[in-house]
Design an enzyme around this catalytic site. Structure first.
Site, PDB file in Angstrom:
ATOM      1  N   LYS A  53       0.717  -1.408  -0.135  1.00 34.13           N
ATOM      2  CA  LYS A  53      -0.189   0.199   0.558  1.00 34.13           C
ATOM      3  C   LYS A  53       1.290   0.743   0.058  1.00 34.13           C
ATOM      4  O   LYS A  53       0.677   2.624  -0.624  1.00 34.13           O
ATOM      5  CB  LYS A  53      -1.267  -0.057   1.033  1.00 34.13           C
ATOM      6  CG  LYS A  53      -1.501   1.129   1.325  1.00 34.13           C
ATOM      7  CD  LYS A  53      -2.224   1.560   2.537  1.00 34.13           C
ATOM      8  CE  LYS A  53      -1.242   1.427   3.668  1.00 34.13           C
ATOM      9  NZ  LYS A  53      -1.389   3.036   4.139  1.00 34.13           N
ATOM     10  N   ASN A  54       1.832   1.169   0.863  1.00 42.13           N
ATOM     11  CA  ASN A  54       2.822   2.307   1.015  1.00 42.13           C
ATOM     12  C   ASN A  54       3.418   2.776  -0.066  1.00 42.13           C
ATOM     13  O   ASN A  54       4.425   3.626  -0.216  1.00 42.13           O
ATOM     14  CB  ASN A  54       3.623   2.260   2.628  1.00 42.13           C
ATOM     15  CG  ASN A  54       2.207   2.962   3.362  1.00 42.13           C
ATOM     16  OD1 ASN A  54       1.313   3.044   3.006  1.00 42.13           O
ATOM     17  ND2 ASN A  54       2.750   2.276   4.913  1.00 42.13           N
ATOM     18  N   CYS A 147      -5.477  12.703  13.915  1.00 40.28           N
ATOM     19  CA  CYS A 147      -5.334  11.219  13.622  1.00 40.28           C
ATOM     20  C   CYS A 147      -5.956  10.194  14.315  1.00 40.28           C
ATOM     21  O   CYS A 147      -4.707  10.720  15.295  1.00 40.28           O
ATOM     22  CB  CYS A 147      -3.988  11.084  12.824  1.00 40.28           C
ATOM     23  SG  CYS A 147      -3.345   9.483  12.545  1.00 40.28           S
ATOM     24  N   ARG A 152       0.680  13.793  14.412  1.00 38.34           N
ATOM     25  CA  ARG A 152       1.260  14.244  12.217  1.00 38.34           C
ATOM     26  C   ARG A 152       0.948  15.236  11.785  1.00 38.34           C
ATOM     27  O   ARG A 152       0.575  15.240  10.725  1.00 38.34           O
ATOM     28  CB  ARG A 152      -0.115  13.085  12.325  1.00 38.34           C
ATOM     29  CG  ARG A 152      -0.077  11.831  12.263  1.00 38.34           C
ATOM     30  CD  ARG A 152      -0.248  10.737  12.165  1.00 38.34           C
ATOM     31  NE  ARG A 152       0.404  10.125  10.432  1.00 38.34           N
ATOM     32  CZ  ARG A 152      -0.140   8.617   9.862  1.00 38.34           C
ATOM     33  NH1 ARG A 152      -1.051   8.878  10.004  1.00 38.34           N
ATOM     34  NH2 ARG A 152       0.134   9.228   8.867  1.00 38.34           N
ATOM     35  N   ASP A 335       4.554   0.424  12.083  1.00 39.93           N
ATOM     36  CA  ASP A 335       3.580   0.058  11.332  1.00 39.93           C
ATOM     37  C   ASP A 335       3.214  -2.221  11.908  1.00 39.93           C
ATOM     38  O   ASP A 335       1.973  -3.349  11.622  1.00 39.93           O
ATOM     39  CB  ASP A 335       3.112  -0.096  10.223  1.00 39.93           C
ATOM     40  CG  ASP A 335       2.646   1.064   9.739  1.00 39.93           C
ATOM     41  OD1 ASP A 335       2.729   2.142  10.806  1.00 39.93           O
ATOM     42  OD2 ASP A 335       3.969   1.014   8.241  1.00 39.93           O
ATOM     43  N   ARG A 427      -8.628  -0.570   4.925  1.00 39.37           N
ATOM     44  CA  ARG A 427      -7.296   0.482   3.684  1.00 39.37           C
ATOM     45  C   ARG A 427      -6.453  -0.156   3.417  1.00 39.37           C
ATOM     46  O   ARG A 427      -5.713   0.363   2.339  1.00 39.37           O
ATOM     47  CB  ARG A 427      -7.638   1.584   4.817  1.00 39.37           C
ATOM     48  CG  ARG A 427      -8.526   2.409   5.320  1.00 39.37           C
ATOM     49  CD  ARG A 427      -8.431   3.521   5.444  1.00 39.37           C
ATOM     50  NE  ARG A 427      -7.283   4.964   5.183  1.00 39.37           N
ATOM     51  CZ  ARG A 427      -6.316   5.267   6.368  1.00 39.37           C
ATOM     52  NH1 ARG A 427      -6.701   5.827   7.281  1.00 39.37           N
ATOM     53  NH2 ARG A 427      -5.316   5.128   5.395  1.00 39.37           N
TER      54      ARG A 427
HETATM   55  N1  EPU Z   1       6.284  13.874  11.511  1.00 35.11           N
HETATM   56  C1  EPU Z   1       6.964  15.618  11.394  1.00 35.11           C
HETATM   57  N2  EPU Z   1       6.712  16.691  10.107  1.00 35.11           N
HETATM   58  C2  EPU Z   1       6.530  16.390   9.146  1.00 35.11           C
HETATM   59  C3  EPU Z   1       6.407  14.706   9.037  1.00 35.11           C
HETATM   60  C4  EPU Z   1       6.578  14.307  10.417  1.00 35.11           C
HETATM   61  O1  EPU Z   1       6.802  16.200  12.367  1.00 35.11           O
HETATM   62  O2  EPU Z   1       5.789  17.712   8.242  1.00 35.11           O
HETATM   63  C5  EPU Z   1       6.647  12.816  12.218  1.00 35.11           C
HETATM   64  C6  EPU Z   1       5.441  12.442  12.045  1.00 35.11           C
HETATM   65  O3  EPU Z   1       4.709  13.217  13.279  1.00 35.11           O
HETATM   66  C7  EPU Z   1       5.894  11.186  13.205  1.00 35.11           C
HETATM   67  C8  EPU Z   1       7.429  10.845  12.379  1.00 35.11           C
HETATM   68  O4  EPU Z   1       7.676  12.116  12.029  1.00 35.11           O
HETATM   69  O5  EPU Z   1       6.347  11.615  14.220  1.00 35.11           O
HETATM   70  C9  EPU Z   1       7.598  10.161  11.101  1.00 35.11           C
HETATM   71  O6  EPU Z   1       6.252  10.321  10.249  1.00 35.11           O
HETATM   72  P1  EPU Z   1       6.433  10.286   8.829  1.00 35.11           P
HETATM   73  O7  EPU Z   1       6.011  11.649   7.882  1.00 35.11           O
HETATM   74  O8  EPU Z   1       7.866   9.136   8.288  1.00 35.11           O
HETATM   75  O9  EPU Z   1       4.889   9.670   8.426  1.00 35.11           O
HETATM   76  P2  EPU Z   1       3.618   9.768   6.790  1.00 35.11           P
HETATM   77  O10 EPU Z   1       4.590   9.664   5.980  1.00 35.11           O
HETATM   78  O11 EPU Z   1       3.293   9.922   7.312  1.00 35.11           O
HETATM   79  C10 EPU Z   1       4.537   6.593   6.383  1.00 35.11           C
HETATM   80  C11 EPU Z   1       3.080   6.077   5.864  1.00 35.11           C
HETATM   81  C12 EPU Z   1       2.998   5.200   7.215  1.00 35.11           C
HETATM   82  C13 EPU Z   1       3.956   5.140   8.477  1.00 35.11           C
HETATM   83  C14 EPU Z   1       5.325   5.642   8.429  1.00 35.11           C
HETATM   84  C15 EPU Z   1       6.561   5.245   9.547  1.00 35.11           C
HETATM   85  C16 EPU Z   1       2.918   5.691   3.649  1.00 35.11           C
HETATM   86  C17 EPU Z   1       1.055   6.241   3.665  1.00 35.11           C
HETATM   87  N3  EPU Z   1       2.263   6.086   5.039  1.00 35.11           N
HETATM   88  O12 EPU Z   1       3.292   8.222   7.153  1.00 35.11           O
HETATM   89  O13 EPU Z   1       2.271   4.123   7.392  1.00 35.11           O
HETATM   90  O14 EPU Z   1       2.654   4.784   9.774  1.00 35.11           O
HETATM   91  O15 EPU Z   1       5.150   6.538   7.526  1.00 35.11           O
HETATM   92  O16 EPU Z   1       6.826   4.703   8.880  1.00 35.11           O
HETATM   93  O17 EPU Z   1       3.912   6.370   3.742  1.00 35.11           O
HETATM   94  C18 EPU Z   1       0.314   2.540   7.925  1.00 35.11           C
HETATM   95  O18 EPU Z   1       0.077   1.895   7.025  1.00 35.11           O
HETATM   96  O19 EPU Z   1      -0.665   1.807   8.372  1.00 35.11           O
HETATM   97  C19 EPU Z   1       0.813   3.788   8.101  1.00 35.11           C
HETATM   98  C20 EPU Z   1       0.467   4.449   9.400  1.00 35.11           C
END
Ligand code: EPU
Length: 448
Positions: A53-54, A147, A152, A335, A427
């Site tokens: 998915k990701n 969320c 996030r 995850d 999802r």
């Molecule tokens: N963060 C910030 N600022 C930002 C972006 C992130 O502070 O601008 C923080 C977040 O709050 C968190 C950390 O950085 O504490 C990591 O977040 P990240 O941005 O890596 O998460 P994401 O990109 O929103 C993706 C996956 C998630 C997975 C996370 C961590 C996708 C579509 N989603 O989310 O997948 O948990 O990386 O590996 O790629 C899932 O599949 O169930 C899922 C939630």
């Protein structure tokens, strides 16, 4: 016509949305998953792992960067794919989904807006921000709100795009971004972010000049996106771990790309094998992406054999307690935290699970406690005391991975477990009950 879980799927459809309309209608009803436990269930058999998915979400979004066609294979038929395709269609994309193969093209843009309705349904919609800005100079994307798993924020996406020359403001809950042409910049992420890295790599691919991104997320899904962009003509180098150097080009073209296997789906079935003293063969996996998980499962007592893209797990009668701490790849994935916690409820002793990525990702704990698990949460730590017999109950799914953990718990809880609000699971898991049923579980979807 083939039938999957009561949904009629045409063998090959001219256009993909009819499949998804059927799935969407199906999901919009109040559905539950019921698991009836028979004594000492041991899951056995072979399960085919779907595409990630990701990885597929950013790959679909990458089609915004070209007028040519992207051809993606091993596309998982999950609800988030439906959501991103709905968004892409609103932006102007044409697509054709046949089985697990998707052709998508964006010959001209119809809109530069990602609505709150879609962003609320799926935060990964934020991925369109960088590509829209890089290719069309404008993007309006709803700011994702709260969320279930943590605060996030998306400040790091915005900060990076501003360094590349974008003017960004927040108006009425929407991020409004503009740039005549983005330019290269040096950006060091304060914190590793998966979609933040993906957004900036896509933007930099069409920016003027060189962008250097430091402290990038190294998840396999990020690498897979970089490979796709390279096939489209992007100039991306990865001189050191966590560093990406992108030399912007004027134009990108079409490409074909296979979506990597879903390491979290695979990890979920590995835990199911360890939990039920089962013997499961996973086909179509990438074992190298699962090392942090298999290492913990082996220490917990499971035997795991690997043969190219196949993994066989045999669970042991005694499960050893394990401490885990989630961290960015190649560390233990957040995850997989909820699923591993279920395994630890059946371990002989105490385990400490530390969640370092998201600040509220313990929503499954209260549900597991309703089954009889002994878990105490304090800050970012959950102390799990095993082994506790679990007894089936009615539960509520709160997010995608929490839902997967509740299914796992239901497999070993005595009697019947009913999980409400199961659309979370749809999802990100393709045909989850059919896959578990093929391994011997008594699991079915029921409507109110
Ligand atoms: N963060 C910030 N600022 C930002 C972006 C992130 O502070 O601008 C923080 C977040 O709050 C968190 C950390 O950085 O504490 C990591 O977040 P990240 O941005 O890596 O998460 P994401 O990109 O929103 C993706 C996956 C998630 C997975 C996370 C961590 C996708 C579509 N989603 O989310 O997948 O948990 O990386 O590996 O790629 C899932 O599949 O169930 C899922 C939630």
């Amino acid at each position: 016509m083939e039938s999957r879980e009561g949904i009629e799927l045409p063998e090959s459809s001219g256009r993909g949305h009819c499949i998804f309309r059927a799935i969407h209608l199906e999901f919009s009803r109040m559905e539950k998953i019921r698991i009836a436990n028979t004594d000492s269930l041991r899951l056995r058999g072979t399960v085919q792992i779907s595409g990630a998915k990701n990885a597929v979400l950013p790959a679909i979004v990458a089609s915004l960067l070209t007028e040519d066609t992207l051809r993606l294979t091993n596309v998982p038929l999950v609800k988030d794919v439906h959501t991103i395709l709905t968004l892409m269609k609103e932006l102007g994309a044409n697509y054709d989904l046949r089985g697990n193969s998707l052709s998508i093209a964006m010959p001209r843009i119809l809109s530069d807006e990602a609505s709150y309705e879609l962003v609320r349904a799926m935060r990964a919609s934020i991925l369109v921000l960088g590509p829209l800005l890089a290719k069309y100079g404008k993007a309006t994307v709803a700011l994702p709100g709260g969320c279930a798993i943590g605060s996030r924020p998306i400040d790091l996406h915005i900060h990076g795009l501003e360094k590349m020359g974008a003017a960004i403001s927040l108006e009425h809950g929407y991020i409004k971004a503009e740039a005549t042409r983005l330019h290269g910049a040096e950006v060091e992420f304060e914190k590793k972010t998966v979609t933040g890295t993906e957004n900036l790599v896509m933007a930099a691919a069409l920016a003027e000049g060189r962008t250097i991104l430091r402290n990038c997320a190294c998840e396999p899904e990020v690498n897979s996106l970089c490979e796709l962009l390279q096939k489209m003509g992007a100039r991306i180098e990865n001189p050191a771990s966590g560093v990406l150097v992108i030399e912007g080009v004027r134009k990108l073209g079409g490409a074909s790309h296979e979506i990597i296997p879903d390491r979290i789906e695979a990890g979920t079935f590995l835990v199911a094998g360890a939990l039920t003293q089962g013997d499961i063969l996973l086909a179509g996996t990438e074992p190298a992406h699962l090392e942090s998980v298999t290492e913990k499962l082996r220490i917990a007592g499971a035997a795991i054999e690997i043969d190219r893209d196949r993994m066989r797990i045999q669970g042991s009668a005694e499960i050893h307690p394990q401490d885990i701490t989630t961290s960015p790849y190649p560390g233990f994935p957040t995850d997989m935290q909820a699923q591993f916690m279920v395994l630890m409820t059946q371990a002989e002793g105490m385990s400490i699970i530390t969640e370092t990525i998201f600040d509220r990702r313990f929503s499954h704990v209260n549900e597991l406690m309703r089954l009889g698990a002994r878990i105490e949460v304090s800050g970012d730590k959950a102390v799990v005391r095993g082994r506790t017999p679990l007894s089936g109950a009615e539960l509520m799914a709160t997010d995608l991975r929490a839902s997967a953990s509740l299914i796992l718990a239901g497999l070993v809880a005595s009697g019947q477990t009913v999980i409400r609000d199961v659309d979370h699971i749809d999802r990100g898991y393709e045909n989850i009950e059919a896959k578990f049923r093929s391994l011997g579980a008594k699991i079915e979807r029921i409507s109110d």
